[in-house]
Design an enzyme around this catalytic site. Sequence first.
Site, PDB file in Angstrom:
ATOM      1  N   ARG A 164       0.880  -1.179   0.000  1.00 19.94           N
ATOM      2  CA  ARG A 164       0.000   0.000   0.000  1.00 19.94           C
ATOM      3  C   ARG A 164       0.911   1.220   0.000  1.00 19.94           C
ATOM      4  O   ARG A 164       1.650   1.451   0.977  1.00 19.94           O
ATOM      5  CB  ARG A 164      -0.910   0.010   1.224  1.00 19.94           C
ATOM      6  N   HIS A 167      -7.451   0.811  -6.287  1.00 15.14           N
ATOM      7  CA  HIS A 167      -7.621  -0.050  -5.111  1.00 15.14           C
ATOM      8  C   HIS A 167      -8.211  -1.365  -5.628  1.00 15.14           C
ATOM      9  O   HIS A 167      -9.374  -1.698  -5.383  1.00 15.14           O
ATOM     10  CB  HIS A 167      -8.532   0.616  -4.086  1.00 15.14           C
ATOM     11  N   GLN A 175      -9.999  -4.001  -3.382  1.00 12.95           N
ATOM     12  CA  GLN A 175     -11.320  -3.542  -2.946  1.00 12.95           C
ATOM     13  C   GLN A 175     -12.358  -3.858  -4.022  1.00 12.95           C
ATOM     14  O   GLN A 175     -13.441  -4.378  -3.720  1.00 12.95           O
ATOM     15  CB  GLN A 175     -11.271  -2.026  -2.684  1.00 12.95           C
ATOM     16  N   ASP A 187     -17.282   7.125  -1.146  1.00 16.93           N
ATOM     17  CA  ASP A 187     -16.015   6.972  -0.417  1.00 16.93           C
ATOM     18  C   ASP A 187     -15.692   8.347   0.176  1.00 16.93           C
ATOM     19  O   ASP A 187     -16.318   9.354  -0.186  1.00 16.93           O
ATOM     20  CB  ASP A 187     -14.927   6.502  -1.410  1.00 16.93           C
ATOM     21  N   CYS A 224     -16.323   1.545   0.790  1.00 16.95           N
ATOM     22  CA  CYS A 224     -15.151   0.700   1.050  1.00 16.95           C
ATOM     23  C   CYS A 224     -14.738   0.750   2.519  1.00 16.95           C
ATOM     24  O   CYS A 224     -14.062  -0.165   2.995  1.00 16.95           O
ATOM     25  CB  CYS A 224     -13.992   1.136   0.155  1.00 16.95           C
ATOM     26  N   ARG A 241     -13.575  -8.888   1.617  1.00 20.67           N
ATOM     27  CA  ARG A 241     -12.161  -8.589   1.359  1.00 20.67           C
ATOM     28  C   ARG A 241     -11.327  -9.842   1.650  1.00 20.67           C
ATOM     29  O   ARG A 241     -10.421 -10.198   0.913  1.00 20.67           O
ATOM     30  CB  ARG A 241     -11.680  -7.421   2.253  1.00 20.67           C
TER      31      ARG A 241
HETATM   32  N1  NVA Z   1     -10.028   6.526  -1.212  1.00 20.16           N
HETATM   33  C1  NVA Z   1      -9.628   6.145   0.113  1.00 20.16           C
HETATM   34  C2  NVA Z   1      -9.829   4.681   0.290  1.00 20.16           C
HETATM   35  C3  NVA Z   1      -9.456   4.138   1.644  1.00 20.16           C
HETATM   36  C4  NVA Z   1      -9.675   2.668   1.740  1.00 20.16           C
HETATM   37  C5  NVA Z   1      -8.181   6.526   0.336  1.00 20.16           C
HETATM   38  O1  NVA Z   1      -7.370   6.342  -0.587  1.00 20.16           O
HETATM   39  O2  NVA Z   1      -7.861   7.027   1.407  1.00 20.16           O
HETATM   40  N1   CP Z   2     -11.261  -0.339   2.522  1.00 15.79           N
HETATM   41  C1   CP Z   2      -9.983  -0.381   2.937  1.00 15.79           C
HETATM   42  O1   CP Z   2      -9.044  -0.592   2.150  1.00 15.79           O
HETATM   43  O2   CP Z   2      -9.828  -0.162   4.263  1.00 15.79           O
HETATM   44  P1   CP Z   2      -8.455   0.046   5.018  1.00 15.79           P
HETATM   45  O3   CP Z   2      -7.921   1.396   4.604  1.00 15.79           O
HETATM   46  O4   CP Z   2      -8.789  -0.020   6.471  1.00 15.79           O
HETATM   47  O5   CP Z   2      -7.502  -1.027   4.602  1.00 15.79           O
END
Ligand code: NVA
Ligand code: CP
Length: 314
Positions: free
Chosen positions: A111, A138, A141, A233, A273, A301
């Site tokens: 990540r 993502h 997801q 989101d 998500c 997930r």
């Molecule tokens: N769009 C959000 C998703 C978190 C799971 C982010 O990138 O922070």
């Molecule tokens: N939806 C998701 O990826 O959650 P986290 O940021 O907690 O991993």
Amino acid sequence: MATAIAVRPISKVAAHDFARDLDLTDDELNYLLELTERVKRAPSKFTRALSGKYISLLFEKPSLRTRLTFELAIKQLGGDSVTCEGPVGAREPLKDVARNLDRWVNGIVARTFSQNTIEELAEWSSAPVINALSDMYHPCQALADVFTLREQFGELRGLKLAFVGDGNNVAHSLMLSAARLGMDFAIATPCGYAPNAEIVSQAEGLAALAGTRLEVTSDPAEALAGAHAVYTDVWASMGHEQEADERRERFSAYQVNESLMSLARPDAVFMHCLPAKRGEEVTDEVMESGRSIVFEQAENRLHAQKALLLMMLG
Ligand code: NVA
Ligand code: CP
């Protein structure tokens, strides 16, 4: 003496990495959904599939769901993981990080802030790299989300998925997955927050091939008309926190509340998500309503990532 349970051979993915959604072919995506179903129904059949395999988890950003579901998925498949938190490639070039990791582990789940970091790790590592969220995508997801929709509606073909809010990483991955599974996709964002033009153009190409519709608009009512699922989101993704105040103003008409939900089909489900900011992109009422399937998404997930790991590393 215990007898081994026969497990049908798992089809492997052709691409080395899962850096972007389109690294899975259409057939592989469909197969992954089938395998997710099998893994969810009979987890005990897969408990040794990753035996002797080690996977490194690299997290530059916080995570609850992704990190824990990957850790659990790996353990439940008989493998093990090691985790590294913090900036990847700050102390040494990414190409060196990648060539250290691939001497120790069989796979890398990362990540990162930038998609380029994932791509560079993938370029230099002989161990497969899985994107656990970047600024652009993502994909894990989206796998869980389309599986969740299939569970809810039985069939994906003919469904309309509407995304309201920021044209972000999650929106990009959903957009790229929808058409390939025969779904219409609509996205409504405020001006200036539209999804990446290159990804929209890719998704338009996929929609044209599949004969599905892709709508990009600034009007939530237009996006929600006829929608079977309403997705939102956070308005300020990780890395954009300093824009949160400005975004709260720009996005206020895009909050998913009961009135917005009423513009979709009467049987429409609500998706997110997570983590969610109640009172911003969604109300507590919608989150807690009978239409909300956010915890089904979160559960899936785990199952979808198990299927992905089996296809990539099993
Ligand atoms: N769009 C959000 C998703 C978190 C799971 C982010 O990138 O922070
Ligand atoms: N939806 C998701 O990826 O959650 P986290 O940021 O907690 O991993």
